[in-house]
Design an enzyme around this catalytic site. Structure first.
Site, PDB file in Angstrom:
ATOM      1  N   LYS A   1       0.863  -1.186   0.000  1.00 53.66           N
ATOM      2  CA  LYS A   1       0.000   0.000   0.000  1.00 53.66           C
ATOM      3  C   LYS A   1       0.897   1.233   0.000  1.00 53.66           C
ATOM      4  O   LYS A   1       1.627   1.475   0.967  1.00 53.66           O
ATOM      5  CB  LYS A   1      -0.913  -0.012   1.224  1.00 53.66           C
ATOM      6  CG  LYS A   1      -1.866   1.175   1.305  1.00 53.66           C
ATOM      7  CD  LYS A   1      -2.760   1.044   2.535  1.00 53.66           C
ATOM      8  CE  LYS A   1      -3.718   2.213   2.674  1.00 53.66           C
ATOM      9  NZ  LYS A   1      -4.592   2.083   3.857  1.00 53.66           N
TER      10      LYS A   1
ATOM     11  N   LYS B   1      -1.940  -1.556  -3.887  1.00 56.99           N
ATOM     12  CA  LYS B   1      -2.843  -0.409  -3.855  1.00 56.99           C
ATOM     13  C   LYS B   1      -2.034   0.882  -3.907  1.00 56.99           C
ATOM     14  O   LYS B   1      -1.072   1.019  -3.140  1.00 56.99           O
ATOM     15  CB  LYS B   1      -3.674  -0.452  -2.566  1.00 56.99           C
ATOM     16  CG  LYS B   1      -4.613   0.725  -2.368  1.00 56.99           C
ATOM     17  CD  LYS B   1      -5.290   0.655  -1.002  1.00 56.99           C
ATOM     18  CE  LYS B   1      -6.180   1.881  -0.792  1.00 56.99           C
ATOM     19  NZ  LYS B   1      -6.763   1.926   0.567  1.00 56.99           N
TER      20      LYS B   1
END
Length: 336
Positions: free
Chosen positions: A195, A248
């Site tokens: 992330k 992400k």
């Protein structure tokens, strides 16, 4: 432990995926408010809404009828006064996430329920862990709290817990806690493993009222230019017992997706087409820059081509409708 990876029909599909777009490869994000009657549009996320548990059927029933097979639940608090330093309401009996899990299990017995596990929407500081007085995360206290929340969601009936916090060791802590409480082979871990500290999250933070009140998240989310740290984070989470790993945002980081798929072809990979990606494509199509269906299909197929098995996307309602249309065969979308 393998059984936690395929205890649900949708999970079995994720471990047997191909290169096309299908309803079984999609997860739809929902923002569930602590106000049970809430049903309000999110201005920064066109056509997306904050909803209360009593409105879930109004929003989801048509999608389920069109083939929706999985949602990811983000609980949100409507009043800042309900927040504290430890995110107490993340897993209190009145937690919007826990209420949503129970209602979804009642309404849609076959729907795969994924729950985001993080502190930021429930804390008065807005960080994903518990910070000290200097703003650094207290890692051990944070992963202990996260594992408590994950187990509470498991007890409520969710199928997959998805830690999005990026704390060191949280997958191991959550996995051990799930095993200790009898959920080791009943609840999967979908880890937000890579992330990045991206500016594409802006609309989400507005939707979830989860922006930090001081500093930023660059001390625990990944630097945007780092491939090596991303691969180390992925390897760490797989070794700690993650059943599924995530990259992400999605489109700006497809090189990482390909790296991970090449190195770990045995592990399902999820990508999150985040709020900024959604808003960018939606708003540009409204201005006539391109056809929305064409650009969404192209973006999702590029993710699948890179190696993503699962796509979390706010476009899921539209994609499910397109799946019902006779012309979709030419676009590379497969109905399931």
């Amino acid at each position: 432990m393998l059984h936690s990876s395929f205890h649900h029909r949708v999970l079995r599909n994720w471990n047997s995926s191909d290169a096309n777009i299908s309803s079984s490869s999609l997860i739809y994000p929902i923002f569930v408010s602590d106000d049970p009657e809430c049903n309000e549009e999110i201005s920064s996320l066109p056509e997306q809404r904050r909803i209360g548990v009593n409105k879930l059927s109004e929003i989801l029933s048509d999608m389920v009828a069109h083939g929706l097979q999985s949602v990811i639940v983000f609980g949100i608090l409507s009043r800042n006064e309900s927040k504290d330093a430890f995110g107490t309401h993340a897993d209190s009996p009145s937690s919007p996430t826990i209420q949503a899990i129970k209602k979804l299990r009642e309404l849609y017995p076959d729907l795969l329920i994924v729950c985001d596990v993080c502190l930021c929407p429930f804390t008065d500081h807005g960080h994903c862990g518990i910070p000290d007085e200097d703003g650094y995360i207290i890692n051990e206290a944070s992963i202990q709290r996260l594992s408590e929340i994950a187990c509470s969601y498991a007890k409520a009936g969710c199928h997959v817990v998805a830690p999005s916090d990026m704390m060191d060791g949280r997958v191991n802590a959550i996995k051990n806690s799930l095993i200790k409480h009898g959920f080791g082979n009943k609840v999967s871990i979908l880890s937000y493993s890579a992330k990045f500290a991206s500016c594409f999250y802006g609309p989400f933070r507005d939707a979830a009222n989860s922006a930090p009140t001081f500093g930023d998240r660059r001390r625990y989310q990944l630097p945007i230019g780092s491939r090596n740290l991303a691969l180390r984070a992925i390897n760490r989470d797989i070794c700690e017992g993650a059943d599924i790993v995530m990259v992400k945002p999605a489109m700006p980081y497809l090189d990482i997706v390909r790296d991970v798929k090449d190195k770990h072809p045995e592990v399902p990979i999820a990508v999150y087409q985040v709020s900024g990606e959604y808003a960018m494509l939606y708003c540009a199509s409204k201005e006539g820059a391109f056809n929305l269906q064409s650009v969404v299909v192209e973006s999702l197929r590029s993710m699948r081509r890179a190696g993503a098995d699962i796509i979390i996307t706010y476009f899921a309602p539209k994609i499910l409708s397109w799946l019902q249309e006779s012309a979709v065969a030419a676009t590379g979308i497969d109905a399931v």
